[in-house]
Design a protein around this motif. Structure first.
Motif, PDB file in Angstrom:
ATOM      1  N   ALA A   1      -5.955  12.975   0.367  1.00 14.96           N
ATOM      2  CA  ALA A   1      -6.517  12.061   1.376  1.00 14.96           C
ATOM      3  C   ALA A   1      -7.662  11.252   0.760  1.00 14.96           C
ATOM      4  CB  ALA A   1      -7.006  12.853   2.588  1.00 14.96           C
ATOM      5  N   ALA A   2      -8.518  11.920   0.010  1.00 13.27           N
ATOM      6  CA  ALA A   2      -9.636  11.228  -0.642  1.00 13.27           C
ATOM      7  C   ALA A   2      -9.114  10.218  -1.664  1.00 13.27           C
ATOM      8  CB  ALA A   2     -10.554  12.248  -1.316  1.00 13.27           C
ATOM      9  N   LYS A   3      -8.081  10.595  -2.413  1.00 16.98           N
ATOM     10  CA  LYS A   3      -7.502   9.677  -3.399  1.00 16.98           C
ATOM     11  C   LYS A   3      -6.838   8.478  -2.722  1.00 16.98           C
ATOM     12  CE  LYS A   3      -6.813  12.821  -7.302  1.00 16.98           C
ATOM     13  NZ  LYS A   3      -5.863  13.562  -8.168  1.00 16.98           N
ATOM     14  N   THR A   4      -6.276   8.697  -1.543  1.00 22.90           N
ATOM     15  CA  THR A   4      -5.665   7.595  -0.785  1.00 22.90           C
ATOM     16  C   THR A   4      -6.737   6.588  -0.375  1.00 22.90           C
ATOM     17  OG1 THR A   4      -4.020   9.149   0.066  1.00 22.90           O
ATOM     18  CG2 THR A   4      -4.175   7.032   1.182  1.00 22.90           C
TER      19      THR A   4
ATOM     20  N   PHE B   1       0.841  -1.207   0.000  1.00 19.90           N
ATOM     21  CA  PHE B   1       0.000   0.000   0.000  1.00 19.90           C
ATOM     22  C   PHE B   1       0.877   1.259   0.000  1.00 19.90           C
ATOM     23  CE2 PHE B   1      -2.830   3.124   2.227  1.00 19.90           C
ATOM     24  CZ  PHE B   1      -3.764   3.225   1.216  1.00 19.90           C
ATOM     25  N   ALA B   2       1.979   1.206   0.740  1.00 13.78           N
ATOM     26  CA  ALA B   2       2.921   2.336   0.753  1.00 13.78           C
ATOM     27  C   ALA B   2       3.419   2.625  -0.662  1.00 13.78           C
ATOM     28  CB  ALA B   2       4.093   2.035   1.680  1.00 13.78           C
ATOM     29  N   ASN B   3       3.705   1.570  -1.417  1.00 16.83           N
ATOM     30  CA  ASN B   3       4.178   1.755  -2.792  1.00 16.83           C
ATOM     31  C   ASN B   3       3.090   2.340  -3.696  1.00 16.83           C
ATOM     32  OD1 ASN B   3       7.013   0.841  -3.098  1.00 16.83           O
ATOM     33  ND2 ASN B   3       6.211  -0.987  -2.123  1.00 16.83           N
ATOM     34  N   ALA B   4       1.852   1.890  -3.495  1.00 17.49           N
ATOM     35  CA  ALA B   4       0.740   2.431  -4.291  1.00 17.49           C
ATOM     36  C   ALA B   4       0.543   3.916  -3.976  1.00 17.49           C
ATOM     37  CB  ALA B   4      -0.535   1.638  -4.002  1.00 17.49           C
ATOM     38  N   VAL B   5       0.614   4.265  -2.683  1.00 20.32           N
ATOM     39  CA  VAL B   5       0.474   5.672  -2.292  1.00 20.32           C
ATOM     40  C   VAL B   5       1.662   6.484  -2.816  1.00 20.32           C
ATOM     41  CG1 VAL B   5       0.369   7.274  -0.331  1.00 20.32           C
ATOM     42  CG2 VAL B   5      -0.947   5.145  -0.267  1.00 20.32           C
TER      43      VAL B   5
END
Lengths: 80, 80
Positions: free
Chosen positions: A71-74, A27-31
């Motif tokens: 934040a919404a995109k996350t 998830f860190a990589n996607a963010v």
């Protein structure tokens, strides 16, 4: 999202739970990819079973409209 | 490495500087792979230009010999 203000700097923070370390790192990589595309970068804390994402705008020492968008995109990314 | 004790839990922490966000995230992934291989996982904080690695052993709420080994391996990884 939680509004926090460490050292007087308003920030948006959210803890996303995961099943293990690697899912949190994925998830860190996607963010990170999302951040790279927007040229706006959060703090990402990866631990076993969770990833904590923190958005704020360094240049204004606080929150800009863009941080709420990120934040919404996350959240959207997490839901996919 | 810095010895810190948040909430009385001894931990080893080190900040590695990088040139941007992606280099810090790359290092996080390398440390994640190291952690996966050892089945011992740190906290990794990725920010623009730095990655903060924190090692401790959850089960004993402090430091085990293995944490010092992992810290040394993290340095080795960074040097490669």
């Amino acid at each position: 999202w939680l509004l926090i203000s460490p050292d007087g700097v308003d920030q948006l923070e959210k803890v996303y739970p995961f099943q293990d370390f690697n899912q949190a790192l994925d998830f860190a990589n996607a963010v990170g990819e999302l951040a790279q595309g927007a040229n706006h970068h959060p703090a990402i804390l990866v631990e076993w079973g969770k990833a904590t994402i923190t958005w704020w705008t360094h240049t204004i020492h606080g929150l800009h409209r863009n941080d709420f968008v990120m934040a919404a995109k996350t959240d959207y990314l997490h839901g996919k």
